[in-house]
Design an enzyme around this catalytic site. Sequence first.
Site, short mmCIF file in Angstrom:
data_model
loop_
_atom_site.label_atom_id
_atom_site.label_comp_id
_atom_site.label_asym_id
_atom_site.label_seq_id
_atom_site.Cartn_x
_atom_site.Cartn_y
_atom_site.Cartn_z
N LYS A 1 0.84 -1.20 0.00
CA LYS A 1 0.00 0.00 0.00
C LYS A 1 0.87 1.25 0.00
CE LYS A 1 -3.77 -2.47 2.24
NZ LYS A 1 -4.38 -2.92 3.49
N GLN B 1 -3.90 -1.59 9.92
CA GLN B 1 -3.89 -2.89 9.23
C GLN B 1 -4.58 -3.93 10.11
OE1 GLN B 1 -2.86 -3.53 6.02
NE2 GLN B 1 -3.74 -5.56 6.35
N ASP C 1 -10.19 4.05 4.95
CA ASP C 1 -10.39 2.61 4.78
C ASP C 1 -11.84 2.22 5.14
OD1 ASP C 1 -9.28 0.18 4.02
OD2 ASP C 1 -8.64 -0.36 6.04
#
Length: 296
Positions: free
Chosen positions: A58, A102, A125
């Site tokens: 990413k 994450q 996200d």
Amino acid sequence: MPMTPTARLMDGTRLARQILDHSAATARAVTQQTGEAPCLATVLVGDDPASATYVRMKRARCEKAGIASRHLSLPAATTTAELVEAITALSEDPGVHGILLQHPVGAHIDERAAFEAIAPHKDVDGVTMRSFAAMSFGLPGFVSCTPAGIMRLLDHYDVDLAGRHAVVVGRSAILGKPAGMLLLARDATVTYCHSRTRDLKSIVREADVLVAAVGRPRFIRGEDIKTGAVVIDAGYNPGNLGDVDFDAAATRAGLITPVPGGVGPMTIAMLLSQTAEAAALQSGLAPADRLPASSG
Ligand code: NAP
């Protein structure tokens, strides 16, 4: 005799490239206006190699698109309170435009509490409850990246969703559940299946649009795909295997995503798109210069 594939491939790699180009253009516009590049903060707890690889990928993509990234690597023994404090500091830092925690964090951590420490305007996200609610009500906000990518793919291939039966297999908070909400918002008739569903096969057989988000290799058998169905395989299992038995499904489906090269690249593209969008919003960039974050 082996059957010939009839399905058209939904090329996530190509569409993701277009989205990344557009995100890079938005990032350039932000950098020109403010003198600072958009910045994504990534937070990793522990040393799980797969998670570390995802974060690295990413960040590398960010760099290519002119998006800066700041990485926070925390030890596996980090407590919920310490993680919440670290994320709150990033939420309050004007130099950070988007935050990615994450997943998964260690089992001893209250992951929900950690997600909720992300300021909604930096939730690129789409993991906070506020983002989920905004998405469910059709209000502005950031959408969980994989479902957002799925919707972009469906729109790119002109899939008409209104009135069609969409079956989502899987109901996780980051994937199955929001995918179903987004399909519902587009007037599909949505059925969720999960580990307690009875006679799952007969439900799958009725799907005009199938979203597989289970995490089990080749869980959906080709013979259960309705002829002409649109098959979205979000699964990613060891050995580059999806949740759908691709070869068999491709002999019955009308459209199908490959694994890899379908949903996967779209997820990262949507993360960057939403990061560029967050930075543009936070720096007051004119809407005409921005890419709609989660629109189909
Ligand atoms: P998850 O949190 O483990 O959820 C899996 C879902 O599948 C759950 O809702 C579970 O039901 C359901 N399920 C499990 N076994 C089942 C069975 N035998 N019959 C019916 N339903 C069953 O997984 P996730 O995070 O949503 O991820 C799902 C897949 O997508 C994984 O392969 C993952 O690697 C992949 N993924 C890909 C991307 C990408 O960028 N391409 C992003 C995220 C995830 P219950 O709720 O009843 O337990």
